[in-house]
Design an enzyme around this catalytic site. Structure first.
Site, PDB file in Angstrom:
ATOM      1  N   ILE A  36      34.453  39.055  29.145  1.00 20.33           N
ATOM      2  CA  ILE A  36      35.567  39.939  29.448  1.00 20.33           C
ATOM      3  C   ILE A  36      35.637  40.154  30.960  1.00 20.33           C
ATOM      4  O   ILE A  36      34.606  40.220  31.632  1.00 20.33           O
ATOM      5  CB  ILE A  36      35.433  41.277  28.670  1.00 20.33           C
ATOM      6  CG1 ILE A  36      36.659  42.180  28.874  1.00 20.33           C
ATOM      7  CG2 ILE A  36      34.144  41.997  28.966  1.00 20.33           C
ATOM      8  CD1 ILE A  36      36.718  43.371  27.928  1.00 20.33           C
ATOM      9  N   CYS A  37      36.846  40.208  31.479  1.00 22.73           N
ATOM     10  CA  CYS A  37      37.126  40.553  32.870  1.00 22.73           C
ATOM     11  C   CYS A  37      36.388  39.627  33.839  1.00 22.73           C
ATOM     12  O   CYS A  37      36.595  38.424  33.839  1.00 22.73           O
ATOM     13  CB  CYS A  37      36.792  42.031  33.091  1.00 22.73           C
ATOM     14  SG  CYS A  37      37.423  42.733  34.623  1.00 22.73           S
ATOM     15  N   GLY A  38      35.509  40.148  34.666  1.00 22.20           N
ATOM     16  CA  GLY A  38      34.795  39.343  35.646  1.00 22.20           C
ATOM     17  C   GLY A  38      33.944  38.253  35.033  1.00 22.20           C
ATOM     18  O   GLY A  38      33.710  37.216  35.660  1.00 22.20           O
TER      19      GLY A  38
END
Length: 195
Positions: free
Chosen positions: A97-99
């Site tokens: 998720i995300c980064g």
């Protein structure tokens, strides 16, 4: 018992893995552990976390790798790359998720998967990313052994990772996510009391 490893780097986004870790950890079939490059990391929210495993000391037979987003995924540490590469090679379920998705894009791990993330345009300078046509503007995407999500999608991320690891029936997972998303009272109106 199945083991989930939550990979958290310093300045990790504590909210992005919270729904998933708490759901897994309440099951008698799963244990939740943290792993990092350092023995203590801090979250964006200020939680200091003593991790369970330093990368390289983790159990060989873990069943899920969760790459929690944060501010320090622009990282070239060889042990980090080796852990993730080995998980892909061994077909271990992975949630990013995300980064964490940015890291996968930068290192060419997304090229054979449908996926999402914060912004495909942010990856234009990644020499190893060659899968722009497989990027979907969705909160979360599941393909083969991988779930990807943007940073605003912790509930959708949790939903797809639980499906990926066959945590429960699709209907039961859907009901759990409904409560997370809409709250207790809406859940009771739709499904009745959960207790």
């Amino acid at each position: 018992m199945k083991q989930a490893l939550f990979l958290i780097l310093d300045e990790y986004a504590d909210w992005e893995g919270a729904y998933l870790s708490s759901t897994l950890n309440q099951s008698e079939d799963w244990s939740v552990h943290t792993i990092s490059l350092e023995d203590t990391v801090s979250s964006i929210g200020g939680f200091k976390t003593a991790v369970d495993y330093i990368i390289g000391s983790e159990p060989e037979d873990f069943n899920l790798l969760v790459m929690v987003g944060g501010n320090t995924w622009n990282n070239d540490h060889k042990k980090l790359f080796h852990l993730i590469k080995t998980a892909f090679q061994n077909n271990i379920p992975i949630g990013a998720i995300c980064g964490g998705v940015d890291y996968l894009a930068k290192n060419g791990f997304l090229n054979d998967y449908n996926h999402t993330g914060n912004s495909v345009d942010a990856w234009n300078d990644y020499e190893n990313y060659h899968a722009k046509s497989s990027f979907f503007q969705q909160q979360a995407v599941k393909d083969k052994n991988l779930v990807t999500a943007n940073g605003t999608a912790p509930i959708e991320f949790t939903h797809l990772v639980l499906e990926l690891v066959a945590f429960d029936t699709s209907e039961n997972i859907k009901r759990m996510m409904y409560m997370y998303k809409y709250g207790f009272y809406h859940y009771c109106e739709k499904y009745g009391g959960p207790f």
